[in-house]
Design a protein around this motif. Structure first.
Motif, PDB file in Angstrom:
ATOM      1  N   VAL A 284       0.842  -1.201   0.000  1.00  0.00           N
ATOM      2  CA  VAL A 284       0.000   0.000   0.000  1.00  0.00           C
ATOM      3  C   VAL A 284       0.874   1.247   0.000  1.00  0.00           C
ATOM      4  N   LEU A 285       1.944   1.240   0.792  1.00  0.00           N
ATOM      5  CA  LEU A 285       2.873   2.368   0.822  1.00  0.00           C
ATOM      6  C   LEU A 285       3.412   2.681  -0.568  1.00  0.00           C
ATOM      7  N   ALA A 286       3.836   1.643  -1.269  1.00  0.00           N
ATOM      8  CA  ALA A 286       4.374   1.844  -2.610  1.00  0.00           C
ATOM      9  C   ALA A 286       3.315   2.401  -3.546  1.00  0.00           C
ATOM     10  N   GLU A 287       2.086   1.935  -3.399  1.00  0.00           N
ATOM     11  CA  GLU A 287       0.990   2.396  -4.252  1.00  0.00           C
ATOM     12  C   GLU A 287       0.646   3.858  -3.980  1.00  0.00           C
ATOM     13  N   VAL A 288       0.550   4.209  -2.698  1.00  0.00           N
ATOM     14  CA  VAL A 288       0.199   5.587  -2.325  1.00  0.00           C
ATOM     15  C   VAL A 288       1.300   6.558  -2.762  1.00  0.00           C
ATOM     16  N   ALA A 289       2.543   6.128  -2.659  1.00  0.00           N
ATOM     17  CA  ALA A 289       3.672   7.004  -3.007  1.00  0.00           C
ATOM     18  C   ALA A 289       3.665   7.400  -4.471  1.00  0.00           C
ATOM     19  N   THR A 290       3.063   6.585  -5.331  1.00  0.00           N
ATOM     20  CA  THR A 290       3.054   6.880  -6.767  1.00  0.00           C
ATOM     21  C   THR A 290       1.726   7.437  -7.255  1.00  0.00           C
ATOM     22  N   SER A 291       0.733   7.540  -6.359  1.00  0.00           N
ATOM     23  CA  SER A 291      -0.580   8.038  -6.768  1.00  0.00           C
ATOM     24  C   SER A 291      -0.532   9.539  -7.042  1.00  0.00           C
ATOM     25  N   ARG A 292      -1.246   9.976  -8.067  1.00  0.00           N
ATOM     26  CA  ARG A 292      -1.280  11.403  -8.414  1.00  0.00           C
ATOM     27  C   ARG A 292      -2.626  12.034  -8.081  1.00  0.00           C
ATOM     28  N   LEU A 293      -3.508  11.257  -7.445  1.00  0.00           N
ATOM     29  CA  LEU A 293      -4.801  11.761  -7.017  1.00  0.00           C
ATOM     30  C   LEU A 293      -4.938  11.601  -5.516  1.00  0.00           C
ATOM     31  N   THR A 294      -5.559  12.586  -4.834  1.00  0.00           N
ATOM     32  CA  THR A 294      -5.838  12.421  -3.415  1.00  0.00           C
ATOM     33  C   THR A 294      -6.857  11.313  -3.244  1.00  0.00           C
ATOM     34  N   GLU A 295      -6.920  10.759  -2.040  1.00  0.00           N
ATOM     35  CA  GLU A 295      -7.845   9.652  -1.815  1.00  0.00           C
ATOM     36  C   GLU A 295      -9.298  10.076  -2.003  1.00  0.00           C
ATOM     37  N   ARG A 296      -9.659  11.294  -1.568  1.00  0.00           N
ATOM     38  CA  ARG A 296     -11.043  11.738  -1.731  1.00  0.00           C
ATOM     39  C   ARG A 296     -11.322  12.072  -3.196  1.00  0.00           C
ATOM     40  N   GLY A 297     -10.356  12.681  -3.873  1.00  0.00           N
ATOM     41  CA  GLY A 297     -10.558  13.007  -5.278  1.00  0.00           C
ATOM     42  C   GLY A 297     -10.719  11.777  -6.138  1.00  0.00           C
ATOM     43  N   ALA A 298     -10.068  10.681  -5.735  1.00  0.00           N
ATOM     44  CA  ALA A 298     -10.113   9.463  -6.530  1.00  0.00           C
ATOM     45  C   ALA A 298     -11.330   8.607  -6.254  1.00  0.00           C
ATOM     46  N   THR A 299     -11.884   8.693  -5.021  1.00  0.00           N
ATOM     47  CA  THR A 299     -12.883   7.685  -4.641  1.00  0.00           C
ATOM     48  C   THR A 299     -14.123   8.226  -3.953  1.00  0.00           C
ATOM     49  N   ARG A 300     -14.297   9.546  -3.853  1.00  0.00           N
ATOM     50  CA  ARG A 300     -15.476  10.077  -3.175  1.00  0.00           C
ATOM     51  C   ARG A 300     -16.309  10.908  -4.131  1.00  0.00           C
ATOM     52  N   GLY A 301     -17.423  10.327  -4.591  1.00  0.00           N
ATOM     53  CA  GLY A 301     -18.283  10.997  -5.548  1.00  0.00           C
ATOM     54  C   GLY A 301     -18.936  12.247  -5.005  1.00  0.00           C
ATOM     55  N   ASP A 302     -19.199  12.300  -3.685  1.00  0.00           N
ATOM     56  CA  ASP A 302     -19.875  13.469  -3.128  1.00  0.00           C
ATOM     57  C   ASP A 302     -19.005  14.708  -3.161  1.00  0.00           C
ATOM     58  N   ASP A 303     -17.689  14.553  -3.276  1.00  0.00           N
ATOM     59  CA  ASP A 303     -16.803  15.712  -3.364  1.00  0.00           C
ATOM     60  C   ASP A 303     -16.646  16.214  -4.794  1.00  0.00           C
ATOM     61  N   ARG A 304     -17.283  15.515  -5.737  1.00  0.00           N
ATOM     62  CA  ARG A 304     -17.171  15.931  -7.131  1.00  0.00           C
ATOM     63  C   ARG A 304     -18.356  16.791  -7.582  1.00  0.00           C
ATOM     64  N   VAL A 305     -19.296  17.034  -6.668  1.00  0.00           N
ATOM     65  CA  VAL A 305     -20.498  17.780  -7.034  1.00  0.00           C
ATOM     66  C   VAL A 305     -20.138  19.168  -7.543  1.00  0.00           C
ATOM     67  N   SER A 306     -19.223  19.839  -6.843  1.00  0.00           N
ATOM     68  CA  SER A 306     -18.756  21.160  -7.277  1.00  0.00           C
ATOM     69  C   SER A 306     -17.406  21.399  -6.641  1.00  0.00           C
ATOM     70  N   GLU A 307     -16.720  22.444  -7.073  1.00  0.00           N
ATOM     71  CA  GLU A 307     -15.422  22.790  -6.514  1.00  0.00           C
ATOM     72  C   GLU A 307     -15.531  23.118  -5.030  1.00  0.00           C
ATOM     73  N   ALA A 308     -16.708  23.633  -4.625  1.00  0.00           N
ATOM     74  CA  ALA A 308     -16.878  24.070  -3.235  1.00  0.00           C
ATOM     75  C   ALA A 308     -17.774  23.126  -2.440  1.00  0.00           C
ATOM     76  N   ALA A 309     -17.953  21.892  -2.910  1.00  0.00           N
ATOM     77  CA  ALA A 309     -18.890  20.968  -2.260  1.00  0.00           C
ATOM     78  C   ALA A 309     -18.573  20.767  -0.787  1.00  0.00           C
ATOM     79  N   MET A 310     -17.327  20.473  -0.475  1.00  0.00           N
ATOM     80  CA  MET A 310     -16.953  20.225   0.920  1.00  0.00           C
ATOM     81  C   MET A 310     -17.066  21.488   1.750  1.00  0.00           C
ATOM     82  N   GLU A 311     -16.616  22.625   1.213  1.00  0.00           N
ATOM     83  CA  GLU A 311     -16.675  23.862   1.995  1.00  0.00           C
ATOM     84  C   GLU A 311     -18.113  24.241   2.304  1.00  0.00           C
ATOM     85  N   ASP A 312     -19.019  24.066   1.344  1.00  0.00           N
ATOM     86  CA  ASP A 312     -20.433  24.367   1.590  1.00  0.00           C
ATOM     87  C   ASP A 312     -20.971  23.530   2.739  1.00  0.00           C
TER      88      ASP A 312
END
Length: 319
Positions: A284-312
């Motif tokens: 997992v360490l090796a995988e995370v070290a090479t990932s170019r996406l944050t964990e929420r950006g890669a796997t959380r659909g609710d954060d993709r609603v808008s640029e300000a979804a989480m802040e709202d």
């Protein structure tokens, strides 16, 4: 007892196989020390703190650090989980196992109960993460919690990067970025008016890679779905979703058996897995070290609603 072994850290082996002896001090030691300092500051300054605990990796790490902070005394805080009713079953099983293992008190605020009695209404998209806010705020008010520990990190998402370690919430549980206080030299201001509370983020300065390096070093027990395993999934919006009571697959979405793991966990209707063969901490360490996406950006659909979804959502009282 597992925690007793973890308290003895004069000598240990790093995840990269290097002996680290007493006297050496690395980044993980500094992060651990800062987090433990924050827990102890809150214990001395507030009357009724609580730790948000979902069974996910960040809240599990948070609990591990809290246990370390007060060992050999018992943990002086209870736990709170806002349960959407759409959690993956492995997470709920792990949550209950950890609570029983350490003889902790767990408060559960149930979104399902709020839907059943009409205090909340199901969203058209079926996503329940945004519905957690009202049960969370009600639980804080009913139990008179004045400090609420969360596992959010600044590297996860833009709105979370704006948070201070001590983040003031008003009497309605709302967050105002303009009311953020300076935090110089590890001095934290917990002053709050009656009815207000403070969200506290001991992992603010950790990154996902730091989290996994520490988990590997300390051999922190996690829910098994954070490691590669085979399960039936279907592809939706670039994510691998698990079927469940939240629905899916839809027409045109085919079930496939794939080797996957979860980088983050949340409501099953909006949290995806990633294709992976990483079955242990080193992989997992090796995988995370090479990932170019944050964990929420890669796997959380609710954060993709808008640029300000989480802040709202944070302005309304969300985590």
């Amino acid at each position: 007892m597992r925690v007793a072994r973890l308290m003895s850290i004069d000598t240990h082996i790093s995840p990269f196989g290097l002996d680290k002896t007493e006297g050496e001090f690395d980044t993980l030691d500094a992060l651990e020390s800062e987090s433990i300092h924050i827990f102890r500051e809150v214990a001395g300054e507030f009357e009724r703190p609580v730790i948000l605990f979902s069974g996910g990796k960040d809240s599990t790490l948070l609990l591990h650090l809290a246990l370390k902070a007060f060992w050999p005394a018992p943990l002086p805080f209870s736990l709170l989980h806002v349960d959407t009713g759409h959690n993956l079953p492995e997470i709920i099983e792990f949550r209950d196992e950890i609570v029983a293992r350490h003889n902790l008190r767990l408060h559960v605020a149930s979104v399902e109960e709020y839907l059943a009695d009409g205090r909340l209404t199901e969203r058209p998209d079926g996503i329940r993460n945004p519905l957690q806010t009202i049960p969370l705020l009600d639980a804080i008010t009913e139990n008179r919690f004045d400090a609420v520990f969360g596992g959010a990190r600044r590297d996860e998402e833009r709105a979370r990067a704006k948070e201070r370690v001590f983040s003031l919430r008003n009497a309605f549980g709302q967050w105002d970025p303009k009311r953020q206080r300076p935090e110089l030299w590890n001095l934290y201001n917990g002053r709050h008016a009656p009815g207000e509370h403070v969200r506290v983020f001991p992992l603010s300065n950790w990154t996902e890679l730091d989290v996994w390096r520490y988990i590997a070093r300390e051999q922190v027990l996690l829910a098994p779905l954070y490691y590669a395993h085979e399960r039936e999934v279907f592809s939706r919006d670039g994510m691998w979703m698990t079927p469940g009571p939240w629905g899916g697959p839809r027409e045109g979405e085919a079930l496939e058996t794939r080797s996957v793991r979860y980088r983050t966990v949340g409501d099953g209707s909006t949290t995806g897995a990633v294709l992976s063969d990483a079955a242990d901490n080193e992989a997992v360490l090796a995988e995370v070290a090479t990932s170019r996406l944050t964990e929420r950006g890669a796997t959380r659909g609710d954060d993709r609603v808008s640029e300000a979804a989480m802040e709202d959502r944070k302005r309304e009282g969300y985590f």
